[in-house]
Enzyme design. Structure first.
Site, PDB file in Angstrom:
ATOM      1  CB  SER A 102      -0.939  -0.035   1.068  1.00 46.09           C
ATOM      2  OG  SER A 102      -1.758   1.049   1.046  1.00 46.09           O
ATOM      3  CG  ASP A 241      -2.613   3.895  -1.508  1.00 47.67           C
ATOM      4  OD1 ASP A 241      -3.468   3.957  -2.372  1.00 47.67           O
ATOM      5  OD2 ASP A 241      -2.770   3.280  -0.359  1.00 47.67           O
ATOM      6  CG  ASP A 243      -3.026  -0.455  -2.536  1.00 43.01           C
ATOM      7  OD1 ASP A 243      -2.783   0.700  -2.063  1.00 43.01           O
ATOM      8  OD2 ASP A 243      -3.456  -1.324  -1.755  1.00 43.01           O
ATOM      9  CG  ASP A 245      -6.038   0.674  -0.869  1.00 43.86           C
ATOM     10  OD1 ASP A 245      -5.317   1.553  -0.739  1.00 43.86           O
ATOM     11  OD2 ASP A 245      -6.128  -0.317   0.091  1.00 43.86           O
TER      12      ASP A 245
END
Length: 448
Positions: A102, A241, A243, A245
């Site tokens: 992340s 960010d 990833d 999400d």
């Protein structure tokens, strides 16, 4: 009690326990056995990843473990975390895996799992997987070993799904948008989606090299994007960010907003339209008291959960709510997605800009936040600072001081060896003193 899984899967420094290829292979075999209960049908798992160098290593190790138990693996390559949730369900897979840490730096990595319904796994299922990892699993017979296959159109499927959440016949013509992809999983899909909807796109963080994910860019470091918004005269900045999400929004003046302001806007709008299920917004204990006051004045209830978007989603599913998220920028809209989706949330904000004709600066100031202060204290593995008497005493003292019109929140991070000390109060000096008291006690307990 779980030992391997944290608040969002397994996470750590690459090539250091538990994020080693050997452990990834064992994890792959365990989840393969967990989700392949019988031998009567074809079982499949989709695997996505972000742009970290170690992603290749963990992708191969997980694939070996999964195929050893008879799971067929579909490799998506670099795609956002929400794309894995979407495609797990869309492709009728038994399991989805995302390889990502992340917002963490490039040397870290992690493994997250989605069930066949596209939602993240529950604590109880993760505990069962840990038990299988410890006990070991029997591999499949030689003629039942799974296959692996690359899927080339995963990102295009995701783009179309994200666009379907945007109002039909609405376009972004005339809007100039800075999109910061953090050199991560959305470095292709986010600019392409915005361009297809008609926006003038100014990209940032779209040149991943395996080592620069979240480095000076993205939702946790939005300063570069804020400077670009001002320099290019853009209408808004969208920071994802690693990833993708989560999202942080920047107004036309370069001011950085947060998830609380966005959720306030969405909840008020959906409540007005009669779309807000249960007339409630689900968020975590970290959200500002100002958000709670804003919603209460509009007859909307705020439900709080533990920190972590998976706990937000669990509460949303339990109560049949359709809007939730975190102050940090995870925004969950279960009418459209099974987990936080930064790009989808960004599109909803752009849609509100077009619909209302209001600038980003107005939409990102829905309420005046109660002053909030957060400080982190790092500790060494094996230390238990929150159990120290001096820390407990400091917390009791701080809670008593803040009891009238404020609150104190102390918690261990689920992704890093940190104690987070957060306080809110209208009296900023009182708030500062309370936080400093607890921080000093924790630092004393961990030896400075």
């Amino acid at each position: 009690m779980k030992k391997l899984f944290g608040t969002d899967g397994v996470r750590g420094t690459a090539n250091v326990h538990p994020m080693t290829p050997e452990m990834a292979l064992r994890i792959g075999a365990a989840v393969g056995r967990q989700f392949r209960r019988d031998h009567s049908s074809v079982h499949r798992v989709v695997i996505g990843k972000d742009t970290r160098l170690s992603g290749y290593m963990f992708e191969n190790a997980l694939t070996a473990g999964l195929t050893s138990t008879g799971m067929n693996v579909l490799l998506l390559g670099p795609v956002p975390t929400p794309a894995v949730g979407l495609l797990t369900r869309s492709m009728r897979a038994d399991l989805g895996v995302m390889i990502s840490a992340s917002h963490n730096p490039a040397q870290d990595n992690g493994i997250k799992f989605f069930g066949p319904d596209g939602f993240k796994l529950s604590d109880s299922v993760e505990a069962e997987i840990e038990a299988l990892i410890e006990s070991g699993v029997e591999p499949a017979e030689a003629n039942e070993i799974g296959r692996a296959k690359r899927i080339d159109d995963g990102r295009y499927r995701y783009i179309e799904r994200v666009k379907s959440s945007f109002p039909r016949r609405m376009r972004l013509d005339g809007l100039k948008v800075v999109i910061d992809c953090a050199n991560g999983a959305a470095h292709r899909v986010a600019p392409e989606t915005l361009w297809e909807l008609g926006a003038t796109v100014i990209p940032l963080g779209v040149s991943p090299n395996g080592l620069n994910i979240n480095d000076g860019c993205g939702s946790t470091q939005p300063q570069a994007a804020a400077e670009m918004v001002v320099a290019h005269g853009a209408d808004v900045g969208i920071c994802l960010d690693g990833d993708a999400d989560r999202v942080i929004l920047i107004d036309e003046r370069g001011k950085v907003g947060d998830g609380d302001q966005f959720m306030a806007m969405m909840a008020a709008r959906w409540a007005e339209e009669g779309r807000l299920k249960g007339n409630a917004l689900v968020t975590t204990v970290m959200s500002n008291l100002g958000l709670e006051h804003f919603l209460k004045a509009r007859g909307v209830r705020l439900e709080r959960t533990a920190v972590g978007d998976r706990y937000v989603v669990e509460r949303m599913r339990e109560g049949d709510f359709n809007l939730g998220g975190e102050q940090s920028g995870h925004i969950v809209m279960t009418d459209y997605a099974t987990t936080g989706d930064g790009l989808m949330a960004g599109l909803q904000f752009l849609a509100e800009m077009v619909r209302s004709g209001k600038p980003a600066s107005e939409l990102l100031h829905q309420f005046d936040p109660v002053p909030q202060l957060l400080k982190n204290v790092r500790f060494e593995t094996g230390q238990t600072p929150l159990e120290a008497a001096v820390v407990k005493e400091a917390i009791t003292q701080a809670e008593a001081e803040l009891s009238d019109g404020g609150r104190l929140l102390i918690r261990k991070s689920g992704t890093e060896p940190l104690v987070r000390v957060m306080a809110e109060h209208e009296d900023a000096a009182l708030m500062q003193r309370a936080v400093d008291t607890v921080v000093a006690a924790v630092e004393n307990a961990v030896g400075g």
